[in-house]
Design a protein around this motif. Structure first.
Motif, PDB file in Angstrom:
ATOM      1  N   ARG A 145     -23.251  93.822 104.027  1.00 34.63           N
ATOM      2  CA  ARG A 145     -22.798  93.898 105.407  1.00 34.63           C
ATOM      3  C   ARG A 145     -23.514  95.052 106.113  1.00 34.63           C
ATOM      4  NH1 ARG A 145     -17.392  94.589 104.617  1.00 34.63           N
ATOM      5  NH2 ARG A 145     -17.246  92.372 104.088  1.00 34.63           N
ATOM      6  N   THR A 146     -23.858  94.835 107.384  1.00 35.06           N
ATOM      7  CA  THR A 146     -24.573  95.853 108.157  1.00 35.06           C
ATOM      8  C   THR A 146     -23.674  97.047 108.436  1.00 35.06           C
ATOM      9  OG1 THR A 146     -25.859  94.098 109.211  1.00 35.06           O
ATOM     10  CG2 THR A 146     -25.889  96.267 110.260  1.00 35.06           C
ATOM     11  N   SER A 147     -24.156  98.229 108.105  1.00 29.67           N
ATOM     12  CA  SER A 147     -23.393  99.444 108.358  1.00 29.67           C
ATOM     13  C   SER A 147     -23.379  99.753 109.854  1.00 29.67           C
ATOM     14  CB  SER A 147     -24.018 100.618 107.599  1.00 29.67           C
ATOM     15  OG  SER A 147     -23.430 101.843 107.999  1.00 29.67           O
ATOM     16  N   GLU A 148     -22.230 100.206 110.325  1.00 30.59           N
ATOM     17  CA  GLU A 148     -22.090 100.617 111.734  1.00 30.59           C
ATOM     18  C   GLU A 148     -22.103 102.137 111.872  1.00 30.59           C
ATOM     19  OE1 GLU A 148     -22.263  98.492 114.036  1.00 30.59           O
ATOM     20  OE2 GLU A 148     -21.937  96.627 112.935  1.00 30.59           O
ATOM     21  N   ASP A 149     -22.476 102.826 110.791  1.00 28.16           N
ATOM     22  CA  ASP A 149     -22.489 104.285 110.795  1.00 28.16           C
ATOM     23  C   ASP A 149     -23.704 104.777 111.580  1.00 28.16           C
ATOM     24  OD1 ASP A 149     -22.388 106.972 110.358  1.00 28.16           O
ATOM     25  OD2 ASP A 149     -22.527 106.870 108.171  1.00 28.16           O
ATOM     26  N   THR A 150     -23.523 105.088 112.853  1.00 32.95           N
ATOM     27  CA  THR A 150     -24.647 105.480 113.703  1.00 32.95           C
ATOM     28  C   THR A 150     -25.176 106.877 113.385  1.00 32.95           C
ATOM     29  OG1 THR A 150     -23.082 106.210 115.395  1.00 32.95           O
ATOM     30  CG2 THR A 150     -23.956 103.976 115.605  1.00 32.95           C
ATOM     31  N   ALA A 151     -24.502 107.585 112.464  1.00 37.66           N
ATOM     32  CA  ALA A 151     -25.046 108.871 112.031  1.00 37.66           C
ATOM     33  C   ALA A 151     -26.292 108.668 111.168  1.00 37.66           C
ATOM     34  CB  ALA A 151     -23.989 109.655 111.264  1.00 37.66           C
ATOM     35  N   LYS A 152     -26.426 107.471 110.599  1.00 35.32           N
ATOM     36  CA  LYS A 152     -27.600 107.157 109.793  1.00 35.32           C
ATOM     37  C   LYS A 152     -28.703 106.602 110.696  1.00 35.32           C
ATOM     38  CE  LYS A 152     -25.110 105.850 105.549  1.00 35.32           C
ATOM     39  NZ  LYS A 152     -24.899 104.727 104.585  1.00 35.32           N
ATOM     40  N   LYS A 193     -31.405 103.916 111.889  1.00 34.96           N
ATOM     41  CA  LYS A 193     -31.359 102.455 111.772  1.00 34.96           C
ATOM     42  C   LYS A 193     -32.672 101.918 111.213  1.00 34.96           C
ATOM     43  CE  LYS A 193     -34.140 100.835 115.322  1.00 34.96           C
ATOM     44  NZ  LYS A 193     -35.080  99.698 115.364  1.00 34.96           N
ATOM     45  N   PHE A 194     -32.569 100.762 110.560  1.00 33.54           N
ATOM     46  CA  PHE A 194     -33.766 100.038 110.130  1.00 33.54           C
ATOM     47  C   PHE A 194     -33.464  98.555 110.234  1.00 33.54           C
ATOM     48  CE2 PHE A 194     -37.006  98.110 107.581  1.00 33.54           C
ATOM     49  CZ  PHE A 194     -38.122  98.921 107.774  1.00 33.54           C
ATOM     50  N   MET A 253     -31.003 102.415 100.170  1.00 32.46           N
ATOM     51  CA  MET A 253     -30.923 103.492  99.191  1.00 32.46           C
ATOM     52  C   MET A 253     -31.520 104.789  99.742  1.00 32.46           C
ATOM     53  SD  MET A 253     -31.849 101.377  95.691  1.00 32.46           S
ATOM     54  CE  MET A 253     -31.450 102.720  94.580  1.00 32.46           C
ATOM     55  N   GLN A 254     -32.445 104.648 100.717  1.00 34.58           N
ATOM     56  CA  GLN A 254     -33.065 105.831 101.315  1.00 34.58           C
ATOM     57  C   GLN A 254     -32.239 106.408 102.459  1.00 34.58           C
ATOM     58  OE1 GLN A 254     -37.061 104.591 102.308  1.00 34.58           O
ATOM     59  NE2 GLN A 254     -37.571 104.169 100.173  1.00 34.58           N
ATOM     60  N   GLY A 255     -31.040 105.864 102.666  1.00 34.82           N
ATOM     61  CA  GLY A 255     -30.124 106.458 103.638  1.00 34.82           C
ATOM     62  C   GLY A 255     -30.105 105.820 105.005  1.00 34.82           C
ATOM     63  N   TYR A 256     -30.743 104.667 105.166  1.00 38.63           N
ATOM     64  CA  TYR A 256     -30.733 103.979 106.449  1.00 38.63           C
ATOM     65  C   TYR A 256     -29.548 103.019 106.535  1.00 38.63           C
ATOM     66  CZ  TYR A 256     -35.580 105.496 107.214  1.00 38.63           C
ATOM     67  OH  TYR A 256     -36.719 106.248 107.393  1.00 38.63           O
ATOM     68  N   ARG A 257     -29.075 102.777 107.764  1.00 38.87           N
ATOM     69  CA  ARG A 257     -28.192 101.626 107.993  1.00 38.87           C
ATOM     70  C   ARG A 257     -29.124 100.467 108.319  1.00 38.87           C
ATOM     71  NH1 ARG A 257     -27.299 101.489 113.901  1.00 38.87           N
ATOM     72  NH2 ARG A 257     -28.155 103.440 114.716  1.00 38.87           N
ATOM     73  N   VAL A 258     -29.000  99.403 107.565  1.00 38.42           N
ATOM     74  CA  VAL A 258     -29.986  98.330 107.598  1.00 38.42           C
ATOM     75  C   VAL A 258     -29.371  97.059 108.153  1.00 38.42           C
ATOM     76  CG1 VAL A 258     -31.461  96.848 106.182  1.00 38.42           C
ATOM     77  CG2 VAL A 258     -31.317  99.303 105.695  1.00 38.42           C
ATOM     78  N   LEU A 259     -30.088  96.433 109.071  1.00 42.70           N
ATOM     79  CA  LEU A 259     -29.749  95.097 109.556  1.00 42.70           C
ATOM     80  C   LEU A 259     -30.753  94.125 108.943  1.00 42.70           C
ATOM     81  CD1 LEU A 259     -28.328  93.026 111.359  1.00 42.70           C
ATOM     82  CD2 LEU A 259     -29.738  93.816 113.277  1.00 42.70           C
ATOM     83  N   ASN A 260     -30.261  93.220 108.094  1.00 46.66           N
ATOM     84  CA  ASN A 260     -31.108  92.238 107.419  1.00 46.66           C
ATOM     85  C   ASN A 260     -30.430  90.875 107.555  1.00 46.66           C
ATOM     86  OD1 ASN A 260     -33.047  90.995 105.808  1.00 46.66           O
ATOM     87  ND2 ASN A 260     -32.021  91.539 103.888  1.00 46.66           N
ATOM     88  N   PRO A 261     -30.604  90.197 108.704  1.00 42.19           N
ATOM     89  CA  PRO A 261     -29.862  88.975 108.992  1.00 42.19           C
ATOM     90  C   PRO A 261     -30.627  87.709 108.620  1.00 42.19           C
ATOM     91  CG  PRO A 261     -30.937  89.740 110.970  1.00 42.19           C
ATOM     92  CD  PRO A 261     -31.364  90.670 109.861  1.00 42.19           C
ATOM     93  N   MET A 262     -29.944  86.572 108.733  1.00 40.75           N
ATOM     94  CA  MET A 262     -30.582  85.276 108.469  1.00 40.75           C
ATOM     95  C   MET A 262     -29.941  84.211 109.348  1.00 40.75           C
ATOM     96  SD  MET A 262     -32.606  83.077 107.256  1.00 40.75           S
ATOM     97  CE  MET A 262     -33.673  84.185 106.362  1.00 40.75           C
ATOM     98  N   GLY A 263     -30.745  83.243 109.735  1.00 43.68           N
ATOM     99  CA  GLY A 263     -30.265  82.117 110.525  1.00 43.68           C
ATOM    100  C   GLY A 263     -31.197  80.934 110.362  1.00 43.68           C
ATOM    101  N   TRP A 264     -31.101  79.982 111.295  1.00 40.54           N
ATOM    102  CA  TRP A 264     -31.777  78.704 111.099  1.00 40.54           C
ATOM    103  C   TRP A 264     -32.415  78.221 112.405  1.00 40.54           C
ATOM    104  CZ3 TRP A 264     -31.720  78.028 106.043  1.00 40.54           C
ATOM    105  CH2 TRP A 264     -30.689  78.633 105.328  1.00 40.54           C
ATOM    106  N   ASP A 265     -33.680  77.905 112.322  1.00 39.71           N
ATOM    107  CA  ASP A 265     -34.433  77.338 113.443  1.00 39.71           C
ATOM    108  C   ASP A 265     -34.198  75.830 113.407  1.00 39.71           C
ATOM    109  OD1 ASP A 265     -36.160  77.022 115.523  1.00 39.71           O
ATOM    110  OD2 ASP A 265     -37.981  77.458 114.392  1.00 39.71           O
TER     111      ASP A 265
END
Length: 857
Positions: A26-33, A35-36, A69-81
């Motif tokens: 799940r995408t982290s919402e911690d804005t102190a980190k 973003k990536f 692992m390097q401390g970023y909050r990461v958005l890695n989503p997926m969907g369908w064309d």
């Protein structure tokens, strides 16, 4: 005793369920980190993953996992064309609704992606065929409409006679065939919807300089497609008429050499300038050319065909009458739809003039030329002007400016910037796409559907016959509606949108995927955009990427977001190629499993087969089923193979032996870690902090551990050299296997580091072994290891001993040894004494840290 057998069939489903239950993806919402935003191009839901999918999604997953692992909050989503012709064609062939076929495929491919252990945040999943999504695609269209960037006009278009729809120029292959159906494309005149991408041509071109993280070849492809040219617009008066023929040229310096002008056959002036005695021939030629595709007409290797109209124009610079021709290589949609013929200084014009016995007048010669020599081919290089009246003797660069100034003064020309780029044709005459939210009223014209009435949903009760117009045209209950403006009877637009529009903004919706009130929250968009790393095929370098850049800029100008570019960095991965077997006599492809690779013969005829690598495809019978690989070797093996076999941007050649090699590597890691867990105990440990207090074997092992940390971190720092990163893990595994200090904290540190570095690449086995070590939490929740620079410094270094420049041996010396100390130790060693004895040393060359060379005589 800890279980020492590596069984991916048991551990992989276990950890996939565990990650899901704990919400690790799940995408982290911690804005102190920081973003990536990691993004892969979303797939068309065809029903099954292929190895190209496995490769691109594994790339992105390795990036996303390492960044977490390097401390970023990461958005890695997926969907369908999920819109497009294949679903509609499947509905015709199988007798099912496109939605039913599409959603069944989505469910199947989603399950397969989950089997790979890809850490997508499925809570942000979108499908472009969902009304919740395409409501906002229609809303975007209305933004273009309101801004004057969407319009409808009659145009000559590319028509696919099999799929029975219009194609954009970019969707026609170089041989004039449809990119999807393979049909020979025809030209038709239809009223179509366009988006004014040409209004953004300069921005799209100039802003490529803001993308240092994009491959140069992709930027070059986009620049060439936009095709900005700075030149002159010149007008040639038509004899006997008040009209002029306007042309664009980048070579105004050659205007005195114009011996004819050429109109596109479909140009409005063509029939007007045609004389009565030429009319029948001209009309026949126009009809013949209309049946050719644009690609065919523009092909460089094809003879240029044309005929005279009988009309004449005046060269405004010479005052001479010149013939007006029409030719198939001139297209009305490009430039002005007319060109000036300068056969002496343009290769195409030279060939055309020779074929049709047209005059060839030389007006530019080399700078050092004396006199004018006959031409064997067109002279296109810079030079000086001749036969050009008052401009004779001027260099070409100076002459261009002078002639354009003169044309402007006389009212027959001016400076102009022109583009190859055409406006984006978005109309499609099919059902399975986004309905264009416009209503056609006899009184009010084109009326946009009010935003409150979005989405305009596709009717479900339609007939799919594969013949005739779109099923929407025949659905009167859907088509016939009152005008939103005046209330009088009106009709819905029955064209649907090009699916490239659906995929030009999906990365924005991921950020706020379930917002029912607006397309997205601007604060969330400005937080996450632009995408930090985008990964996908180079085949989308023009279509998808250019359209996405255009749409982002339009929404920015509508004050909906701040980013002017959607994708900060771009990785275009190479193809996956399979071993292909073909009978050279019959050209028949033979399925790989039926062929003995050690003796490749046709199993039916015994004929020797041609063997080569080609892109995996059904037609070549050389595909490898990812699920079969997972079933036999596990997802982590498949992941490691596609990461290790080749650098990301290179093509990957599938090799079963290399797959086995990765499986063996994971088994080695398994045995190494489980043996440590069973003998050294479980739980936390205290890693050493000072290498100086360690014994020599411990120092060497710790150096290997921290060398691996530094190297893998560097490989994942931007260029993403996954193959060399995995090679470093293999070296670390070897160092641990060879170490004779297995009870040392250094060894425990090495095992710990190995699993944390392995985690982004082989996530299941890394988490299972982390648990077997008795560590808390998931390995994917751990911090990325940091290397200790002091651990990389060697106590001793190897020095090469040379005699007269030839290597004769090596010695180990303290890293801190002086040049005098190194020379003394080298001189005393057996290797040196063996070759120096009885000889005089004339010179000694010491290169600290590398070698000592004795020059003797």
């Amino acid at each position: 005793m800890v279980e020492s057998r590596y069984n991916p069939a048991e551990i992989e489903p276990k950890w996939q369920q565990e990650w899901d239950a704990r919400g690790l993806n799940r995408t982290s919402e911690d804005t102190a980190k920081p973003k990536f935003y990691a993004l892969s191009m979303f797939p068309y839901p065809s029903g099954n993953l292929h190895m190209g999918h496995v490769r691109v999604y594994t790339f992105v997953d390795a990036i996303a996992r390492s960044k977490r692992m390097q401390g970023y909050r990461v958005l890695n989503p997926m969907g369908w064309d999920a819109f497009g012709l294949p679903a509609e064609n499947a509905a015709i062939a199988r007798g099912v609704h496109p939605a039913q076929w599409t959603y069944a495929n989505i469910a199947q491919m989603k399950q397969q992606l989950q089997q790979l252990g890809i850490s997508f945040d499925w809570e942000r999943e979108v499908a472009t065929c969902s009304p919740e999504y395409y409501r906002w695609t229609q809303w975007i269209f209305l933004q273009f409409f309101q801004e004057g960037l969407a319009y409808q006009k009659e145009a000559a278009v590319n028509w696919d006679p099999i799929d029975r729809t219009v194609l954009a120029n970019e969707q026609v292959d170089s041989d004039g065939r449809s990119w999807r159906s393979g049909a020979k494309v025809e030209r038709k005149n239809l009223r179509q919807w366009f988006l004014k991408i040409t209004d953004y041509a300069d921005q799209l071109l100039d802003d490529l300089e803001q993308l240092p993280g994009w491959p140069d070849r992709v930027k070059t492809m986009q620049a060439n497609w936009i095709g900005r040219s700075i030149g002159a617009y010149l007008e040639f008066p038509i004899v006997g008429r008040d009209d002029t023929i306007g042309v664009f040229t980048t070579r105004p310096d050659t205007v005195y050499g114009v011996s004819y002008v050429v109109l596109a056959p479909e140009h409005p002036l063509t029939l007007q300038v045609t004389t009565s005695d030429r009319r029948a021939a001209v009309e026949a030629f126009i009809k013949e050319v209309s049946e050719e595709s644009e690609i065919d007409r523009m092909a460089e290797d094809r003879p240029k065909r044309g005929i005279p109209t009988g009309g004449e124009a005046i060269n405004p610079f010479t005052g001479e009458a010149i013939p007006i021709w029409i030719a198939d290589y001139v297209l009305y949609e490009y430039g002005t739809g007319a060109v000036m013929g300068v056969p002496a200084h343009d290769e195409r014009d030279f060939q055309f003039a020779q074929q049709n016995a047209l005059p060839i007048c030389i007006v530019v010669v080399p700078p050092d030329a004396e006199g004018i020599q006959p031409l064997e081919f067109a002279y296109t290089a810079p030079g000086k002007l001749v036969n050009s009246g008052q401009f004779d003797g001027l260099p070409t660069a100076e002459a261009k400016r002078a002639i354009v100034d003169y044309a402007a003064e006389k009212g027959c020309g001016k400076v102009r910037v022109q583009y190859r780029l055409r406006d984006w044709l978005i109309s499609r005459q099919r059902y399975w796409g986004v309905p264009i939210p416009v209503i056609h009223c006899p009184s009010c014209g084109c009326v946009p559907v009010p935003e409150a009435d979005l989405p305009v949903t596709l009717p479900e009760d339609v007939e799919f016959s594969g013949r005739g117009p779109s099923p929407l045209v025949k659905n009167t209950d859907w088509v016939d509606v009152p005008c939103p403006s005046c209330g009088e009877p009106a009709r819905r637009e029955t064209d649907t949108m090009d699916t490239f529009l659906d995929s030009s903004w999906y990365y924005l919706r991921y950020v706020d995927a379930h917002n029912d009130d607006r397309i997205f929250d601007p604060e969330k968009i400005d937080d996450w955009m632009p995408v930090d790393q985008y990964v996908g095929g180079v085949e989308h370098a023009i279509l998808h990427l250019l359209y996405s850049r255009f749409l982002t800029k339009v929404l920015r100008d509508r004050a909906l977001l701040k980013a002017g570019e959607p994708f900060l960095r771009l990785l275009t991965q190479g193809m996956v190629q399979g071993l292909t077997y073909r009978n050279p006599k019959t050209n028949e492809y033979i399925p790989s499993p039926r062929v003995d690779p050690n003796d490749p013969k046709d199993p039916n005829t015994g004929e020797p087969l041609s063997v080569f690598y080609e892109k995996m495809s059904k037609s070549k019978l050389n595909g490898v089923d990812p699920l079969a690989v997972i079933a036999t070797h596990g997802a982590d093996t498949a992941r490691l193979f596609v990461l290790f076999k080749a650098p990301p941007e290179k093509d990957l050649e599938w090799d079963d032996a290399d797959v086995e090699g990765q499986h063996r590597f994971l088994n080695r890691v398994w045995r190494l870690v489980t043996a440590h867990a069973s003998t050294a105990g479980k739980g936390a440990f205290e890693p050493p902090t000072d290498s100086r207090q360690l014994a020599k074997p411990e120092k060497e092992l710790r150096r290997a551990v921290h060398t691996a940390i530094a190297a893998v971190t560097d490989d994942l720092s931007g260029e993403y050299q996954f193959n060399t990163a995995i090679a470093e893990l293999m070296k670390l595994c070897n160092a641990l296997s060879d170490a004779d200090c297995t009870t040392s904290p250094v060894y425990a540190e090495g095992i710990d580091v190995l699993l944390r570095l392995l985690a982004p690449f082989a996530p299941h086995v890394a988490d299972e072994l982390w648990q077997q070590l008795g560590r808390s939490g998931s390995v994917h929740e751990q911090s990325w290891p940091q290397h200790d620079p002091e651990a990389l410094v060697a106590d001793e270094i190897e020095i090469v001993i040379q005699i007269m420049g030839k290597k004769r041996g090596t010695i180990l010396v303290p890293a801190s040894a002086s040049k005098a100390d190194i020379e003394a130790r080298a001189l005393a060693c057996d290797a040196a004494q063996r070759y120096i004895a009885g000889k005089q040393i004339r010179k000694t060359i010491v290169v600290p840290g590398k070698l000592v060379n004795f020059v003797v005589g």
